[in-house]
Design an enzyme around this catalytic site. Structure first.
Site, PDB file in Angstrom:
ATOM      1  CD  GLU A 176       4.322   0.668   7.129  1.00  0.00           C
ATOM      2  OE1 GLU A 176       4.992   0.970   8.132  1.00  0.00           O
ATOM      3  OE2 GLU A 176       4.012   1.500   6.254  1.00  0.00           O
ATOM      4  CG  ASP A 234      -0.214  -0.011   2.555  1.00  0.00           C
ATOM      5  OD1 ASP A 234       0.849  -0.654   2.647  1.00  0.00           O
ATOM      6  OD2 ASP A 234      -0.695   0.623   3.523  1.00  0.00           O
TER       7      ASP A 234
HETATM    8 ZN   LIG Z   1       6.520   2.459   4.155  1.00  0.00          ZN
END
Ligand SMILES: [Zn+2]
Length: 447
Positions: free
Chosen positions: A139, A75
């Site tokens: 994350e 992401d």
């Molecule tokens: Zn990162």
């Protein structure tokens, strides 16, 4: 495929993570990664924590099940195209750089790992130690749909992993043509995201307030924001300062570290945010009508504390908030650190020095957090090591979540060579005999 080509492809697959459930998810990028792994004869495990929140894990078996984990995230933080010189999801190559959201954080790193593993597959190289590759969702929020989910629900995928390398380290900080500092992360401050609630007495806005929670809340967060947190030198930061003194040939005055951080510029940012705890109010929420005093008011605070300083941090927060304001965690993760002596650190430093003679690797502590915290929870010692050589005018912290994020094509190739060297040294490669290539014929870094 080159790491730049893979990086461009990944950037074009928009995986923006707004942190509130909006966004396209990571599925397209995960499917792309899975295809590249399958093409190389590596069997990926693809799983979703929620629809389109997709992660990929693959194990390259070695002769020893004592495994090394290499993790990255798929992401990215959102990007506003209007602010960019190049469309942020174009993956265009211009001026020797791959441009786009995620170029540095961290599709470039995922691309390096994939490019290397595919080269290894073509050459018949395999590790002596099991290698577990993880390309994770979420994350950029809390990891709830990525690493946190994986360590609970897919724990078996990480069996045997004792150490890990992940993001936020191993990149160059240009000092001069003869010196580049490479920070390697050996720890992270803990995360305490808190929701504050001030309680009071509701009433008509025209009457004298009995106990206005909006006022109580504001007083409390002003105390919190104005607090000067005392300097606390943890072992990781002390080691960094000592190594920087050695590399730069200067003395860093421990009694005036804020000024020293400013004096040292980009190098100073390596410790500026990790010499103390911090608590920044970031959001406010109170009331629903101008003539009504509400019964509660809320604020949100991004709290961070150094490894080992959790209790001191929380006690200070409580003292500053006072009796009228309560707190609850909306996300909490303890600080983590690995010793700066031994472990994987010497090999990480050696791999950098071998590919860049001007490299001075130093350990450092991250001010924020990464997925390494989730893996620490299942006993995996994590290092921030995503090797990358940047040019003098590109600084890592500016690129990270920044406008016009880009990564030098040469820097990605450098990263592949460093990873190649590291994984060959650590996991001492063996060759698959029937391919007729001996380990001696494989020159490290010549891929
Ligand atoms: Zn990162």
């Amino acid at each position: 495929m080159t790491p730049a080509e893979i990086c461009s492809d990944l950037i074009r697959l928009d995986t923006s993570n707004h942190g509130d459930g909006r966004g396209p998810g990571e599925r397209t990028a995960a499917e792309y990664v899975a295809t590249l792994l399958s093409d190389a004869g590596i069997e990926p495990v693809v799983f979703e924590s929620a629809p389109r929140r997709t992660s990929v894990v693959a194990r390259i078996p070695g002769d020893s099940p004592d495994a090394l984990l290499v993790h990255g995230h798929l992401d990215v933080v959102p990007a506003d195209p209007g602010e960019w010189r190049v469309y942020p999801f174009s993956g265009e190559v211009q001026d020797g750089c791959v441009w786009g959201r995620g170029a540095v954080d961290m599709k470039g790193t995922c691309a390096m790992t994939l490019a290397l593993i595919r080269r290894w597959a073509a050459e018949g190289v395999r590790p002596r130690r099991d290698l577990v590759l993880a390309f994770l969702a979420d994350e950029e929020a809390t990891g709830e749909y990525g690493a946190r989910h994986a360590v609970v629900h897919r724990r078996e995928l990480f069996d045997g992993c004792t150490e890990a390398i992940g993001e936020s380290g191993g990149y160059s900080v240009h000092v001069n043509d003869d010196l580049r500092i490479y920070p390697v992360a050996v720890g992270e401050r803990g995360t305490a995201w808190m929701k504050l609630t001030a309680h009071g007495v509701a009433g008509h806005g025209s009457r004298p307030a009995v106990d206005n929670p909006v006022a109580s809340l504001v007083e409390a967060i002003v105390r919190l924001a104005a607090h000067t947190w005392p300097v606390r030198l943890t072992p990781g930061v002390e080691e960094l300062l000592t190594r920087l003194e050695d590399a730069l040939g200067t003395v860093i005055d421990r009694d005036r570290l804020d000024a020293e951080a400013a004096r040292l510029g980009a190098v100073g940012t390596l410790f500026r945010g990790t010499i103390r705890n911090s608590a920044n109010p970031t959001m406010l929420e109170a009331g629903y009508k101008v003539n009504v005093v509400p019964s509660t008011a809320h604020a949100y605070v991004d709290g961070r504390f150094l490894p080992g300083l959790r209790e001191e941090f929380l006690a200070t927060v409580d003292r500053l908030l006072g009796p009228k304001v309560t707190r609850e965690f909306i996300s909490f993760e303890d600080g983590v650190s690995v010793p700066t002596g031994g472990g994987l650190l010497p090999e990480l430093c050696d791999a950098l020095r071998a590919e860049d003679p001007q490299a001075k690797p130093v350990p450092y502590i991250m001010s924020g957090g990464t997925d390494a915290k989730s893996f620490a929870g299942i006993g995996i010692r994590g290092y921030g090591f995503a090797p990358l050589m940047l040019t003098e005018n590109l600084n890592y912290t500016g690129m990270f979540h920044g406008v016009d994020e880009r990564v030098p094509v040469d820097g990605l190739e450098f990263g592949v060579r460093v990873l190649d060297r590291l994984l060959r040294s650590r996991a001492l490669t063996a060759t698959i005999p029937e391919q007729g290539v001996s380990a001696d014929q494989l020159v490290p870094g010549a891929s």
